[in-house]
Design a protein around this motif. Structure first.
Motif, PDB file in Angstrom:
ATOM      1  N   CYS A   1      38.470 -61.777  17.546  1.00 14.72           N
ATOM      2  CA  CYS A   1      38.833 -63.104  17.032  1.00 14.72           C
ATOM      3  C   CYS A   1      40.351 -63.200  16.936  1.00 14.72           C
ATOM      4  CB  CYS A   1      38.182 -63.334  15.668  1.00 14.72           C
ATOM      5  SG  CYS A   1      36.378 -63.269  15.711  1.00 14.72           S
ATOM      6  N   PRO A   2      41.011 -63.463  18.073  1.00 19.51           N
ATOM      7  CA  PRO A   2      42.477 -63.468  18.071  1.00 19.51           C
ATOM      8  C   PRO A   2      43.065 -64.662  17.336  1.00 19.51           C
ATOM      9  CG  PRO A   2      41.550 -63.181  20.281  1.00 19.51           C
ATOM     10  CD  PRO A   2      40.446 -63.644  19.404  1.00 19.51           C
ATOM     11  N   GLY A   3      44.260 -64.421  16.804  1.00 18.95           N
ATOM     12  CA  GLY A   3      45.059 -65.501  16.256  1.00 18.95           C
ATOM     13  C   GLY A   3      46.007 -66.030  17.319  1.00 18.95           C
ATOM     14  N   ILE A   4      47.260 -66.201  16.965  1.00 18.51           N
ATOM     15  CA  ILE A   4      48.251 -66.742  17.895  1.00 18.51           C
ATOM     16  C   ILE A   4      48.721 -65.606  18.810  1.00 18.51           C
ATOM     17  CG2 ILE A   4      50.391 -68.041  18.131  1.00 18.51           C
ATOM     18  CD1 ILE A   4      48.141 -69.495  16.627  1.00 18.51           C
TER      19      ILE A   4
ATOM     20  N   ALA B   1      55.173 -69.246  14.910  1.00 23.45           N
ATOM     21  CA  ALA B   1      55.006 -67.796  14.789  1.00 23.45           C
ATOM     22  C   ALA B   1      55.864 -67.226  13.665  1.00 23.45           C
ATOM     23  CB  ALA B   1      55.349 -67.123  16.111  1.00 23.45           C
ATOM     24  N   LYS B   2      57.066 -67.744  13.509  1.00 27.94           N
ATOM     25  CA  LYS B   2      57.973 -67.237  12.479  1.00 27.94           C
ATOM     26  C   LYS B   2      57.462 -67.521  11.071  1.00 27.94           C
ATOM     27  CE  LYS B   2      62.104 -67.377  15.389  1.00 27.94           C
ATOM     28  NZ  LYS B   2      63.367 -68.089  15.704  1.00 27.94           N
ATOM     29  N   SER B   3      56.571 -68.505  10.946  1.00 27.32           N
ATOM     30  CA  SER B   3      56.030 -68.847   9.622  1.00 27.32           C
ATOM     31  C   SER B   3      54.829 -67.986   9.248  1.00 27.32           C
ATOM     32  CB  SER B   3      55.620 -70.324   9.594  1.00 27.32           C
ATOM     33  OG  SER B   3      54.440 -70.545  10.367  1.00 27.32           O
TER      34      SER B   3
ATOM     35  N   GLY C   1      32.758 -60.029  13.952  1.00 27.74           N
ATOM     36  CA  GLY C   1      33.866 -60.814  14.473  1.00 27.74           C
ATOM     37  C   GLY C   1      35.139 -60.187  13.942  1.00 27.74           C
ATOM     38  N   VAL C   2      35.810 -59.394  14.767  1.00 29.56           N
ATOM     39  CA  VAL C   2      36.962 -58.614  14.316  1.00 29.56           C
ATOM     40  C   VAL C   2      38.228 -59.439  14.522  1.00 29.56           C
ATOM     41  CG1 VAL C   2      38.199 -56.430  14.504  1.00 29.56           C
ATOM     42  CG2 VAL C   2      35.735 -56.515  14.961  1.00 29.56           C
ATOM     43  N   VAL C   3      38.821 -59.847  13.426  1.00 27.11           N
ATOM     44  CA  VAL C   3      39.989 -60.726  13.468  1.00 27.11           C
ATOM     45  C   VAL C   3      41.236 -59.910  13.781  1.00 27.11           C
ATOM     46  CG1 VAL C   3      41.399 -62.373  12.185  1.00 27.11           C
ATOM     47  CG2 VAL C   3      38.926 -62.288  11.804  1.00 27.11           C
ATOM     48  N   ILE C   4      42.016 -60.398  14.739  1.00 23.17           N
ATOM     49  CA  ILE C   4      43.295 -59.773  15.093  1.00 23.17           C
ATOM     50  C   ILE C   4      44.323 -60.906  15.136  1.00 23.17           C
ATOM     51  CG2 ILE C   4      42.504 -59.752  17.536  1.00 23.17           C
ATOM     52  CD1 ILE C   4      44.515 -57.388  17.938  1.00 23.17           C
ATOM     53  N   ASP C   5      44.918 -61.176  13.971  1.00 23.35           N
ATOM     54  CA  ASP C   5      45.754 -62.363  13.827  1.00 23.35           C
ATOM     55  C   ASP C   5      47.028 -62.106  13.033  1.00 23.35           C
ATOM     56  OD1 ASP C   5      44.821 -62.031  11.242  1.00 23.35           O
ATOM     57  OD2 ASP C   5      44.179 -64.110  10.986  1.00 23.35           O
ATOM     58  N   GLY C   6      47.400 -60.814  12.851  1.00 19.33           N
ATOM     59  CA  GLY C   6      48.614 -60.524  12.103  1.00 19.33           C
ATOM     60  C   GLY C   6      48.540 -60.944  10.647  1.00 19.33           C
ATOM     61  N   GLY C   7      47.331 -61.127  10.121  1.00 17.11           N
ATOM     62  CA  GLY C   7      47.163 -61.501   8.720  1.00 17.11           C
ATOM     63  C   GLY C   7      47.203 -62.993   8.456  1.00 17.11           C
ATOM     64  N   TYR C   8      47.215 -63.823   9.512  1.00 16.35           N
ATOM     65  CA  TYR C   8      47.333 -65.271   9.323  1.00 16.35           C
ATOM     66  C   TYR C   8      46.231 -65.818   8.420  1.00 16.35           C
ATOM     67  CZ  TYR C   8      47.526 -70.259  10.371  1.00 16.35           C
ATOM     68  OH  TYR C   8      47.601 -71.619  10.250  1.00 16.35           O
TER      69      TYR C   8
ATOM     70  N   PRO D   1      53.483 -61.752  10.181  1.00 23.34           N
ATOM     71  CA  PRO D   1      54.279 -60.807  10.967  1.00 23.34           C
ATOM     72  C   PRO D   1      55.549 -61.410  11.533  1.00 23.34           C
ATOM     73  CG  PRO D   1      52.440 -61.570  12.277  1.00 23.34           C
ATOM     74  CD  PRO D   1      52.260 -62.154  10.895  1.00 23.34           C
ATOM     75  N   GLY D   2      55.670 -62.731  11.498  1.00 18.59           N
ATOM     76  CA  GLY D   2      56.874 -63.380  12.019  1.00 18.59           C
ATOM     77  C   GLY D   2      56.983 -63.360  13.524  1.00 18.59           C
ATOM     78  N   ARG D   3      55.876 -63.108  14.207  1.00 24.13           N
ATOM     79  CA  ARG D   3      55.891 -63.074  15.667  1.00 24.13           C
ATOM     80  C   ARG D   3      54.510 -63.414  16.206  1.00 24.13           C
ATOM     81  NH1 ARG D   3      53.222 -58.792  18.044  1.00 24.13           N
ATOM     82  NH2 ARG D   3      52.809 -56.933  16.740  1.00 24.13           N
ATOM     83  N   ILE D   4      54.454 -63.618  17.503  1.00 22.21           N
ATOM     84  CA  ILE D   4      53.201 -63.861  18.201  1.00 22.21           C
ATOM     85  C   ILE D   4      52.612 -62.523  18.631  1.00 22.21           C
ATOM     86  CG2 ILE D   4      52.218 -64.893  20.307  1.00 22.21           C
ATOM     87  CD1 ILE D   4      54.376 -67.043  20.063  1.00 22.21           C
ATOM     88  N   GLY D   5      51.291 -62.419  18.596  1.00 24.99           N
ATOM     89  CA  GLY D   5      50.631 -61.220  19.087  1.00 24.99           C
ATOM     90  C   GLY D   5      50.655 -61.160  20.606  1.00 24.99           C
ATOM     91  N   THR D   6      50.346 -60.000  21.152  1.00 27.80           N
ATOM     92  CA  THR D   6      50.346 -59.836  22.602  1.00 27.80           C
ATOM     93  C   THR D   6      48.925 -59.652  23.122  1.00 27.80           C
ATOM     94  OG1 THR D   6      50.508 -57.413  22.624  1.00 27.80           O
ATOM     95  CG2 THR D   6      52.578 -58.664  22.408  1.00 27.80           C
ATOM     96  N   SER D   7      48.746 -60.006  24.373  1.00 26.22           N
ATOM     97  CA  SER D   7      47.447 -59.808  25.014  1.00 26.22           C
ATOM     98  C   SER D   7      47.079 -58.329  25.056  1.00 26.22           C
ATOM     99  CB  SER D   7      47.477 -60.371  26.438  1.00 26.22           C
ATOM    100  OG  SER D   7      47.586 -61.777  26.413  1.00 26.22           O
ATOM    101  N   GLU D   8      48.069 -57.465  25.173  1.00 23.18           N
ATOM    102  CA  GLU D   8      47.812 -56.026  25.218  1.00 23.18           C
ATOM    103  C   GLU D   8      47.257 -55.521  23.883  1.00 23.18           C
ATOM    104  OE1 GLU D   8      50.070 -57.220  28.536  1.00 23.18           O
ATOM    105  OE2 GLU D   8      50.541 -57.532  26.415  1.00 23.18           O
ATOM    106  N   GLU D   9      47.706 -56.105  22.774  1.00 20.12           N
ATOM    107  CA  GLU D   9      47.164 -55.714  21.473  1.00 20.12           C
ATOM    108  C   GLU D   9      45.690 -56.096  21.364  1.00 20.12           C
ATOM    109  OE1 GLU D   9      50.924 -55.860  18.410  1.00 20.12           O
ATOM    110  OE2 GLU D   9      50.320 -57.761  19.324  1.00 20.12           O
TER     111      GLU D   9
END
Length: 253
Positions: free
Chosen positions: A187-190, A210-212, A243-250, A215-223
């Protein structure tokens, strides 16, 4: 170095021509998996297959529209015929659709989003599961979204579709875990993909959002690809229906 013990596993990836699909294809290739890559765009898909082969993997591209059941069946059949079985599937194909308030959403956009994001996953799981039952099990990873858990303004068909993908994932997991098939969703975020470029409209708007975030950044497809490999591997044998969320904590901010 084979980190996830996926050597010689037969793997199908839909939406493999760019973004997370492309990153997953190359990650599986580095692990020594044998790939069938599917997408609508032939030139880009063939380029990904060539890149996978350059990494030493067996890989073939199949042009397919995953909203058509016969196309999906043809992709799965290709994997079984070439490699003798299907071990892993990453159902990644999807679209964001038109960004607009719900009352301005045309029905053809709703139908297109639901067909691309939901019907394609249903078709894919239907034929993947049948193939895996024949060979004793496997692992399926669906690409859902952090939007499977939250709302997002002006994307009501997309958000509805991703809630549906998680529902399909959870229900099928209950049905087939006892038969040796694990079914989960990422379940990707940005994530920095062409999808996000279209949603935000400009690099400035995308990076500003993304800065808001925590993590202050966008995730990568590789992650995301690393998470897909984990869920597909024997390291995740007690993961099913998640559903495993990968969103930098958003979604927890």
């Amino acid at each position: 170095m084979n980190t996830f013990d996926l050597q010689n596993k037969s793997v199908v990836i839909t939406g493999a021509s760019s973004g997370m699909g492309r990153a997953a294809a190359l990650a599986f290739a580095r692990e020594g998996a044998r790939l069938v890559l599917a997408a609508r765009r032939s030139e880009e898909g063939e380029a990904v297959a060539a890149a996978a082969r350059a990494l030493g993997a067996e890989a073939v591209f199949v042009q397919a529209d995953v909203t058509r059941e016969e196309d999906v069946r043809r992709v799965i059949d290709q994997a079984v015929q070439r490699y003798g079985r299907l071990d892993v599937a990453f159902n990644n194909a999807g679209t964001e659709g038109l960004a607009a308030p719900l009352h301005e959403q045309p029905i053809d956009n709703f139908d297109r989003v639901m067909s691309t994001n939901v019907k394609s996953v249903f078709f894919s799981m239907k034929h993947e599961i049948a193939a895996m039952l024949e060979s004793g099990g496997g692992a399926i990873v669906n690409n859902a979204s952090m939007g499977s858990f939250i709302g997002f303004q002006n994307l009501s068909p997309y958000i509805a579709s991703k809630h549906a993908v998680l529902g399909l994932t959870r229900t099928a997991a209950l049905e087939y875990f006892p038969k040796g098939i694990r079914i989960n969703a990422v379940c990707p975020g940005i994530i920095d993909t062409p999808f996000q470029d279209r949603v935000w409209g400009s690099e400035e708007a995308k990076q500003g959002f993304a800065k808001s975030t925590p993590p202050g950044r966008i995730g990568t497809s590789e992650e995301v690809a690393d998470l897909v490999l984990f869920l597909a591997s024997a390291r995740a044998t007690f993961f099913s229906g998640q559903g495993v969320v990968i969103d930098g904590g958003y979604t927890v901010a």
